[in-house]
Write a protein that holds these residues in place. Structure first.
Motif, PDB file in Angstrom:
ATOM      1  N   ARG A 203       0.581   9.446  -7.272  1.00 38.36           N
ATOM      2  CA  ARG A 203      -0.610   9.409  -7.915  1.00 38.36           C
ATOM      3  C   ARG A 203      -1.642  10.206  -7.468  1.00 38.36           C
ATOM      4  O   ARG A 203      -2.323  11.050  -7.949  1.00 38.36           O
ATOM      5  CB  ARG A 203      -1.184   7.975  -8.191  1.00 38.36           C
ATOM      6  CG  ARG A 203      -0.266   7.461  -9.067  1.00 38.36           C
ATOM      7  CD  ARG A 203      -0.096   7.653 -10.421  1.00 38.36           C
ATOM      8  NE  ARG A 203      -1.381   7.671 -10.960  1.00 38.36           N
ATOM      9  CZ  ARG A 203      -2.219   6.996 -11.716  1.00 38.36           C
ATOM     10  NH1 ARG A 203      -1.485   5.839 -11.923  1.00 38.36           N
ATOM     11  NH2 ARG A 203      -3.181   6.997 -12.253  1.00 38.36           N
TER      12      ARG A 203
ATOM     13  N   ASP B 294       2.120   4.752  -7.050  1.00 34.14           N
ATOM     14  CA  ASP B 294       1.940   3.691  -7.853  1.00 34.14           C
ATOM     15  C   ASP B 294       3.135   2.546  -7.941  1.00 34.14           C
ATOM     16  O   ASP B 294       4.003   2.940  -7.400  1.00 34.14           O
ATOM     17  CB  ASP B 294       1.428   4.044  -9.181  1.00 34.14           C
ATOM     18  CG  ASP B 294       2.429   4.838 -10.146  1.00 34.14           C
ATOM     19  OD1 ASP B 294       3.777   4.561  -9.811  1.00 34.14           O
ATOM     20  OD2 ASP B 294       2.052   5.324 -11.057  1.00 34.14           O
TER      21      ASP B 294
ATOM     22  N   ALA C 258      -4.880   3.785  -8.521  1.00 37.01           N
ATOM     23  CA  ALA C 258      -3.436   4.044  -8.856  1.00 37.01           C
ATOM     24  C   ALA C 258      -2.873   2.450  -9.370  1.00 37.01           C
ATOM     25  O   ALA C 258      -2.205   2.407 -10.005  1.00 37.01           O
ATOM     26  CB  ALA C 258      -2.608   4.343  -7.555  1.00 37.01           C
ATOM     27  N   GLY C 259      -3.504   1.627  -8.838  1.00 38.79           N
ATOM     28  CA  GLY C 259      -3.136   0.074  -9.164  1.00 38.79           C
ATOM     29  C   GLY C 259      -3.582  -0.168 -10.506  1.00 38.79           C
ATOM     30  O   GLY C 259      -3.067  -0.809 -10.960  1.00 38.79           O
TER      31      GLY C 259
ATOM     32  N   SER D 294      -3.773   1.696 -13.366  1.00 37.82           N
ATOM     33  CA  SER D 294      -2.946   2.165 -14.139  1.00 37.82           C
ATOM     34  C   SER D 294      -1.587   1.898 -14.042  1.00 37.82           C
ATOM     35  O   SER D 294      -0.850   2.572 -14.965  1.00 37.82           O
ATOM     36  CB  SER D 294      -3.168   3.591 -14.081  1.00 37.82           C
ATOM     37  OG  SER D 294      -2.816   4.118 -12.936  1.00 37.82           O
ATOM     38  N   SER D 295      -1.169   1.079 -13.207  1.00 38.12           N
ATOM     39  CA  SER D 295       0.376   0.366 -13.045  1.00 38.12           C
ATOM     40  C   SER D 295       0.877  -0.383 -14.023  1.00 38.12           C
ATOM     41  O   SER D 295       0.048  -1.026 -14.662  1.00 38.12           O
ATOM     42  CB  SER D 295       0.695   0.163 -11.791  1.00 38.12           C
ATOM     43  OG  SER D 295       0.269   0.937 -10.670  1.00 38.12           O
TER      44      SER D 295
ATOM     45  N   ARG E 284       2.406  -3.307  -6.969  1.00 34.03           N
ATOM     46  CA  ARG E 284       1.133  -2.839  -6.304  1.00 34.03           C
ATOM     47  C   ARG E 284       1.279  -1.314  -5.757  1.00 34.03           C
ATOM     48  O   ARG E 284       2.331  -0.695  -5.641  1.00 34.03           O
ATOM     49  CB  ARG E 284       0.938  -3.700  -4.737  1.00 34.03           C
ATOM     50  CG  ARG E 284       0.590  -4.722  -4.690  1.00 34.03           C
ATOM     51  CD  ARG E 284       0.141  -5.711  -3.818  1.00 34.03           C
ATOM     52  NE  ARG E 284      -0.954  -5.028  -3.160  1.00 34.03           N
ATOM     53  CZ  ARG E 284      -1.930  -5.241  -1.937  1.00 34.03           C
ATOM     54  NH1 ARG E 284      -0.949  -6.017  -1.318  1.00 34.03           N
ATOM     55  NH2 ARG E 284      -3.061  -4.739  -1.680  1.00 34.03           N
ATOM     56  N   ALA E 285       0.163  -0.659  -5.689  1.00 32.02           N
ATOM     57  CA  ALA E 285       0.328   1.050  -5.250  1.00 32.02           C
ATOM     58  C   ALA E 285       0.309   0.783  -3.859  1.00 32.02           C
ATOM     59  O   ALA E 285      -0.142  -0.230  -3.001  1.00 32.02           O
ATOM     60  CB  ALA E 285      -1.008   1.435  -5.754  1.00 32.02           C
TER      61      ALA E 285
END
Length: 188
Positions: free
Chosen positions: A165, A159, A184-185, A187-188, A79-80
């Motif tokens: 991020r 992230d 951000a979550g 593209s993790s 998780r972000a």
């Protein structure tokens, strides 16, 4: 030729109407200028924030226990997370407490109390304001300095891979913070 008006636009007879710009265009331009200025100021204020991996830190928490960013991220795998820098003497931080509290209900947020005293003093502030935030103590401002932050409030989105991020400085809306964490979550 007395009584004749040589300029037909003066009395309106035969004058070509001047078209005004639509009001929405002026508003759109003003909004675009405002947004551009806002983004430029944000970029200038965040100029010293490092790119790439978020600087790790270890500190005493407001509850007296040791706390580090690495441990915090490990407690929220995949998780972000948000890292919220605030101070007890900052009126904007006080105004933003409800927003951070609401965001924290949906996303992991670690707060960092910058130059607000020792663990007991910060714990008293949190209790007095009815806040149940996991909070690292940054009594001398070294954590904020490692992040290139010169003031508070600041919200840093990290992230799942540990990279910074986004950074928002000053007052931020709840939907804006949630959108940053959501993005951000993804593209993790």
């Amino acid at each position: 030729m007395t009584g004749m008006n040589p300029d037909p636009s003066r009395d309106g007879a035969g004058a070509v109407p001047v078209r005004k710009r639509p009001r929405w265009r002026r508003w759109a331009l003003e909004i675009a200028i405002f947004i551009g200025l806002f983004l430029a100021i944000q970029a200038w204020m965040a100029r010293d924030v490092p790119a790439g991996p978020a600087p790790d830190f270890a500190a005493l928490a407001a509850d007296g226990q040791p706390l580090s960013l690495t441990e915090w991220r490990a407690a929220h795998p995949g998780r972000a997370v948000g890292v919220y820098f605030w101070a007890d003497w900052c009126p904007i931080c006080t105004a933003q407490e409800g927003t951070i509290d609401a965001v924290q209900a949906d996303h992991p947020v670690l707060s960092v109390a910058m130059q607000s005293g020792d663990a007991a003093a910060v714990a008293a502030v949190l209790a007095g304001r009815g806040l149940d935030w996991p909070t690292a103590i940054d009594a001398d401002g070294r954590i904020a300095q490692a992040y290139g932050l010169r003031g508070v409030p600041a919200f840093v989105v990290v992230d799942a891979a540990g990279a910074i991020r986004s950074v928002s400085l000053g007052y931020s809306t709840g939907w804006g913070l949630r959108a940053r964490l959501w993005w951000a979550g993804l593209s993790s």
